[in-house]
Design a protein around this motif. Sequence first.
Motif, short mmCIF file in Angstrom:
data_model
loop_
_atom_site.label_atom_id
_atom_site.label_comp_id
_atom_site.label_asym_id
_atom_site.label_seq_id
_atom_site.Cartn_x
_atom_site.Cartn_y
_atom_site.Cartn_z
N PRO A 70 -9.46 16.68 11.04
CA PRO A 70 -9.61 15.22 11.12
C PRO A 70 -10.57 14.82 12.23
O PRO A 70 -10.76 15.56 13.21
CB PRO A 70 -8.19 14.73 11.44
CG PRO A 70 -7.29 15.87 11.11
CD PRO A 70 -8.08 17.12 11.31
N ALA A 74 -8.45 10.14 14.82
CA ALA A 74 -7.15 10.29 14.17
C ALA A 74 -6.16 11.09 15.00
O ALA A 74 -4.94 11.03 14.76
CB ALA A 74 -7.33 10.97 12.81
N TRP A 75 -6.66 11.84 15.99
CA TRP A 75 -5.80 12.80 16.68
C TRP A 75 -4.67 12.20 17.51
O TRP A 75 -3.57 12.76 17.54
CB TRP A 75 -6.64 13.74 17.54
CG TRP A 75 -7.19 14.87 16.71
CD1 TRP A 75 -8.47 15.00 16.25
CD2 TRP A 75 -6.46 15.99 16.20
NE1 TRP A 75 -8.60 16.14 15.49
CE2 TRP A 75 -7.38 16.77 15.44
CE3 TRP A 75 -5.15 16.42 16.29
CZ2 TRP A 75 -7.01 17.95 14.79
CZ3 TRP A 75 -4.77 17.59 15.65
CH2 TRP A 75 -5.69 18.34 14.91
N HIS A 185 -8.45 7.07 9.47
CA HIS A 185 -9.53 8.02 9.76
C HIS A 185 -9.33 9.38 9.09
O HIS A 185 -10.31 10.07 8.79
CB HIS A 185 -9.64 8.23 11.27
CG HIS A 185 -9.70 6.96 12.05
ND1 HIS A 185 -10.84 6.19 12.16
CD2 HIS A 185 -8.75 6.29 12.76
CE1 HIS A 185 -10.59 5.12 12.89
NE2 HIS A 185 -9.33 5.15 13.28
N ALA A 186 -8.09 9.79 8.88
CA ALA A 186 -7.80 11.10 8.31
C ALA A 186 -7.23 10.94 6.90
O ALA A 186 -6.66 9.90 6.56
CB ALA A 186 -6.79 11.85 9.18
N GLN A 190 -4.62 15.84 5.69
CA GLN A 190 -4.97 16.20 7.07
C GLN A 190 -3.90 15.72 8.04
O GLN A 190 -3.45 16.47 8.91
CB GLN A 190 -6.32 15.58 7.43
CG GLN A 190 -7.53 16.24 6.81
CD GLN A 190 -8.82 15.48 7.12
OE1 GLN A 190 -8.80 14.27 7.32
NE2 GLN A 190 -9.92 16.19 7.18
N ALA A 191 -3.49 14.47 7.91
CA ALA A 191 -2.49 13.91 8.82
C ALA A 191 -1.18 14.68 8.74
O ALA A 191 -0.54 14.97 9.75
CB ALA A 191 -2.26 12.43 8.52
#
Length: 296
Positions: A70, A74-75, A185-186, A190-191
Amino acid sequence: MEQTLTDSAAPLDGRALAAAGTTVLLWASAFVVIRDAGSSFGPGALALGRLTVGAIALVGLLVLRREGVPPRAAWPGIAASGVLWFGLYMVALNWGEQQVDAGTAAMVVNIGPLLIALLGGWLLKEGFPRGLVAGLAVSFAGAVVTGLSMSGGAGGGSVLGIALCLLSAATYAAGVVLQKPALRHATPLQATAFGCLIGAIACLPFTPGLLHDLGRAPASAVLDLVYLGLFPTALAFTTWAYALSRTTAGRMGATCYAVPALVVLMAWLLLGELPATLALLGGTLCLAGVAVSRRG
């Protein structure tokens, strides 16, 4: 990859509704399977095993789909939801279900949508309408009644179970609120994959306990662990993230209203257990408080 969000007032479309339904059914089954596996695995060991299985499946799918890592934006949400929702939530829920039956746990945990609204009022400056405050009061009364129904149990251990289920509800709500911005964003996969991986890393201190329990657990309990990792974790959290990316956190939280009823039915059919009458009353008050908070 940027996600395009639907209007907050729009209803769930067909695919998102199917994804939410899949999540509700699998999460309901998780309460029953956790209750069954809890006799063979400690709370932390079960969480670590479940998350490890889920992370392997999700990362493998991520590689096959070539979705990659990502973006940086998003992190924060992924990391916070990974520690709170995937990690702490699962440990607290596993521990709580060693103290109370699956149906009672589900009713208490599912005050989560009300807590999501509270966090939205605080963190997102959405305010605290009267319905929300009234709902909180009703749900709190329900939690007290449920706790009183357990106070005559094994040395007050069940009261601890109610407290752990309330902690689970709080970390579930925080995880949803923190994951929502990350989905701008992701991708949902991915999330979910990296959130699950971070949760597994957070649970690594339970590795000795997991290895010990795996050496003594019957095959049925190991299959429970694998099921929890593949379906209520890998699949259900991904379908949840997919649906959440297409609507609001509050609207998604409301889809979980059906979980307690499904859990009570499954636990009765598969485990032969039903909540005590007073616990059912308290759990119903918890859910009534959620309904009051959502009116209007």
